[in-house]
Each structure stands twice: as C-alpha cells, then as structure tokens.
Scaffold this active site. Structure first.
Site, mmCIF file in Angstrom:
data_model
loop_
_atom_site.group_PDB
_atom_site.id
_atom_site.type_symbol
_atom_site.label_atom_id
_atom_site.label_comp_id
_atom_site.label_asym_id
_atom_site.label_seq_id
_atom_site.Cartn_x
_atom_site.Cartn_y
_atom_site.Cartn_z
ATOM 1 N N TRP A 1 48.417 66.651 63.216
ATOM 2 C CA TRP A 1 49.517 65.696 63.041
ATOM 3 C C TRP A 1 48.892 64.307 62.943
ATOM 4 C CZ3 TRP A 1 54.659 66.292 62.201
ATOM 5 C CH2 TRP A 1 55.187 67.591 62.369
ATOM 6 N N ASN B 1 48.044 38.724 42.214
ATOM 7 C CA ASN B 1 47.640 39.419 40.981
ATOM 8 C C ASN B 1 48.814 40.132 40.329
ATOM 9 O OD1 ASN B 1 44.605 39.367 40.308
ATOM 10 N ND2 ASN B 1 44.650 39.484 42.544
ATOM 11 N N ARG C 1 46.491 39.065 26.215
ATOM 12 C CA ARG C 1 46.434 40.451 25.728
ATOM 13 C C ARG C 1 47.603 40.751 24.803
ATOM 14 N NH1 ARG C 1 45.802 41.595 31.359
ATOM 15 N NH2 ARG C 1 43.592 41.686 31.867
ATOM 16 N N SER D 1 39.419 32.639 39.214
ATOM 17 C CA SER D 1 39.529 34.095 39.378
ATOM 18 C C SER D 1 38.575 34.647 40.429
ATOM 19 C CB SER D 1 39.277 34.797 38.037
ATOM 20 O OG SER D 1 40.210 34.374 37.090
ATOM 21 N N CYS E 1 40.090 36.087 49.695
ATOM 22 C CA CYS E 1 40.078 37.010 50.835
ATOM 23 C C CYS E 1 38.654 37.406 51.227
ATOM 24 C CB CYS E 1 40.873 38.272 50.504
ATOM 25 S SG CYS E 1 42.551 37.946 49.949
#
Length: 464
Positions: free
Chosen positions: A447, A318, A31, A50, A54
């Site tokens: 709370w 990342n 980029r 890529s 997980c």
C-alpha cells in the site's frame, strides 16, 4: 528619443521579459508564424534569457558546476529564429492606448518607443526586500535571476568569513541554507513564522525544522530581522532581531517574491489581490484584446479553492508561454489553473505539498478532516527503505481530496504527484484507494504511503 516602426505587412509582437514565459511565448508564436507574418521583438533587462531560476541554489551550492548549464536557450539561438532579442534593455512604460512601449538601454541610457500589434507581459517577480536599515548593504543578496546568483557567488569567493544568515524559511530559504552548508558555511536561518516552510501546516513544518537542525543549521523561529548591521567597511557584519544579533559575513534573503507589475499598474492594467495581473483562460489580460501576460507576474486560478493565487514556479511560466504563443500565433489554447503543487529539499530531506493547507481550507469555508500517517518509501524489508510522513485533508461528508503534504527521505517528494492528479480530477479519497499504482518492493510498500493516508481518510470521512 527614437521611434521604432513596423515593417510592411507583418504584425509585430513585443515581449517584455526574456525568461521562461516570455521566450516560451515568443518561440511558440514563431513556430506558428514565420518572420514575414509576425515580427517578434523581445526586451530583457538582464544579461540572460531562458534560464532556470529554480536551479540557482544548486549552482550556488556546487551541485551544478557551470552557470551556462542553467540556460535552456541562449540569446544567439533565439536570434537565429528571427526573434529580435534586445538584452540589457528595460521597458519603462507601456502605452496601451497607442499600442507602444518605451524602452531604455541599461548601459547607455538611450530611450526609444516601439509600437506593437500584440504585447506579452512576462516581467516575472522580484524578491521581497525588507524595508529596514542596511538591507542594501554589500553582502546582502536576493536570488531571483542569474545575475543575482552570479553576484552572490562573487561575494562568496571574496568573503573571508564563513558565517551565513538566511532570512526566511520558504523554498528559497531552505534551498539556499543547503547551498551554503555545501559551501562550508555555518548557517543560521531567521524565520518570521513558527516553523519553516509556511506552505506546509505547522505540524509538518516542525518535521522540517527538526531535520534542518539535525544538519547543523541554527533555526531561529518567531523572529523578524529588524536591521542589517554593517562594519567600518560598509559591508554586512550581522543581522539583528528585537532580541539578538547573529553574526554574518553574507546574508541571503529568502522571504519570498512579489509579482513585478509596476509597469502594468502604471498602464492601468487589472491587478488582483496579490498584485498579480489578471487574465482570462487564454492568458489574455482582462479587458485588453491585444495584451497577454504569463509567468510570475500573473495570478492563477486555484482549482481546489476556486480563488486566484500567486504562485511563482517555472512549470507554470513555461505552460503560460506555450498557451500565449499558441494564441498569439493564431491557434487556440487555455490554461485552466493549478492545484498548488511544489517540491523542495534540504540536503537529504524531501518536502512536498499540493492542494490546500488547513488554514486555506478554513479561509474559503470548507469543512474537512485530516489524517497523518507514517510509512516507508519501499517495502519495509527492502534495503534503503526510509520513513516518510504523509498528511492528507479531505472534505467532510463528500470525501473530496483537498490537499496532501509529504516530508521524508529519498522517494518522498515525487509521490505528491499522485495527489496532484487526484486533485485535478476532483477525486474523493475513496476513489483514490482504488488507484492502480506501480508496486514492487524496491519502489513502494504494497500500500503506497499516499494510499495508506487515503484509506485512513475514508474512515474519518465516514465518521464525520
């Protein structure tokens, strides 16, 4: 053996590893600098780039229906951005002195040297495989890469029996136990520790243990697998501990990962106590001007303890990639460190932690108080309110927040983010009690459970 030289004018960035950190770095560098300024070559020994490691347990378990849904960017998409991505190519050697790497085509065995001006090491981590008889038998699986996940699914598809043993009860272990339950397997989890989830204190791990047994999972704690037993066909048939045998048609190893740093070590690059690469704040390998490293192969600064840790998480990888790509591309970025936040689930039980456990705090010389509170995810009168347990550690005298662990049902896990922000900001438990958190009966009691724990911790700090 061939030698790959550079084109005229452009610098060359070489990336080792095509998953989160490596390809984030490559993409960010692209980029910032076009192909005429920066040539990018990336090596990946597997079939995929890529992807979300997980997500593998949820693909294996059937929550995610297709493997390709875990892939954020395909090889073709990377190549369309002028990144020379070479799949099924394993880097065998880093020659830091001469600025080059030796790579081997996994299928043909052909080798070649590629020179670099800048190098990114993103070799990830590898599952710990116990050094014992039968650990490599057919039917025994680690789950670190998409290739691993596909191999496990292939085994499940052709296995007639429905008995599974998961070795280890950390994040991967409990997530794979859920996946196999969802697949209709009878699951036994053999765990070396006294309770599952060693990233929690044992009293919180006990809650996970009880919930897993409630789901029909057989929990075997304080037990170490000594060998994998095989049948006449050579395939796994059971795992053995010193005291017992547990029949198994499939075995999944969930005993953690180690940084994949053999390449870096052979090249003389600096490793920490956990065998992860050591970098500066810019993710540059210490002592090496043109080498960066990120992802599961590095150690990171724990902002709470002040010590280096190895934490294998896609969130960090990342971010590392973004920082590296920015710096390689001529910009400036840093990765300041982590507080150790992680969440998981096993069926409808949510598990969360951030900061230090009791033994972590003791190890670094901190004195602390602990409190544990029972609360609910919503106002008690609102439909669907479910119980949760929050444990909080605070430093004696100062009241600085040191850590939080949460175990509960829906709405429990992401509450740990409140504590993660407070830890990053260095807040005290007293400061936390004034946090202006969102409230309405469908979302929280008046709370919030985390603030109930903070209030209780304030009282204990004042008395300490």
């Amino acid at each position: 053996m061939s030698m790959s030289g550079k084109g005229h004018g452009a610098e060359r960035l070489v990336v080792i590893g095509g998953d989160a950190a490596g390809m984030s770095a490559a993409s960010q560098a692209r980029r910032m600098r076009g192909p005429g300024e920066l040539e990018i070559v990336a090596f990946e020994r597997g079939h995929f780039t890529s992807y979300s490691a997980c997500g593998i347990p949820y693909w294996v378990g059937g929550d995610v229906t297709e493997r390709d849904r875990l892939i954020a960017r395909t090889p073709e998409e990377h190549r369309a951005r002028d990144i020379d991505l070479r799949l099924r190519t394993e880097v065998m050697e880093i020659d830091a002195g001469r600025g080059r790497v030796r790579a081997r085509d996994v299928d043909s065995g052909a080798e070649s040297w590629t020179s670099y001006d800048k190098l990114v090491i993103a070799t990830g981590a590898r599952p710990i495989r116990p050094d014992m008889p039968g650990a490599d038998a057919p039917g025994v699986h680690g789950v670190q890469t998409l290739d691993d996940g596909q191999a496990l699914l292939d085994t499940l598809a052709r296995t007639r029996g429905r008995r599974a043993v998961v070795v280890g009860a950390g994040y991967i272990g409990v997530e794979m136990a859920e996946a196999l339950i969802n697949r209709g397997y009878g699951v036994t989890v053999v765990n070396r520790g006294s309770e599952p989830m060693a990233t929690l204190d044992p009293d919180m791990g006990r809650l996970v243990h009880e919930a897993m047994e409630g789901l029909g999972i057989t929990m075997v704690d304080d037990a170490e697998v000594t060998k994998v037993l095989t049948g006449d066909d050579g395939r796994v048939r059971a795992v053995a501990t010193e005291d017992a045998e547990y029949p198994a048609d499939v075995v999944v190893l969930g005993i953690g990962v180690r940084p994949e740093t053999a390449l870096a070590a052979a090249a003389g690059l600096p490793l920490g106590t956990h065998r992860g690469l050591l970098t500066d704040l810019a993710m540059r390998v210490r002592g090496h001007e043109n080498i960066w490293a990120g992802g599961d192969c590095v150690e990171v600064l724990d902002l709470v303890s002040g010590q280096e840790r190895h934490i294998a998480l896609g969130t960090h990888a990342n971010k590392h990639g973004q920082v590296i790509g920015t710096n390689v591309g001529g910009g400036y970025a840093t990765f300041p460190g982590v507080v150790g936040t992680a969440v998981s689930k096993v069926c409808n039980l949510e598990i969360a932690r951030t900061g230090l456990r009791e033994k972590d705090a003791r190890r670094v010389g901190l004195q602390f108080v602990t409190v544990t509170v029972e609360s609910t995810s919503r106002a008690g009168y609102y439909p669907g309110a479910s119980p949760m347990t929050v444990k909080m550690l605070a430093e004696r005298r100062t009241g600085r927040l040191l850590g939080v662990q949460i175990v509960g049902r829906e709405g429990a896990a992401k509450r740990v983010d409140i504590a993660a922000v407070a830890l990053t900001a260095g807040m005290t438990v007293e400061q936390m009690t004034a946090l202006d958190l969102g409230y309405a009966p469908p979302f929280s009691p008046v709370w919030d459970p985390v603030l109930v724990a903070a209030r209780k911790a304030v009282s204990k700090v004042r008395a300490s």
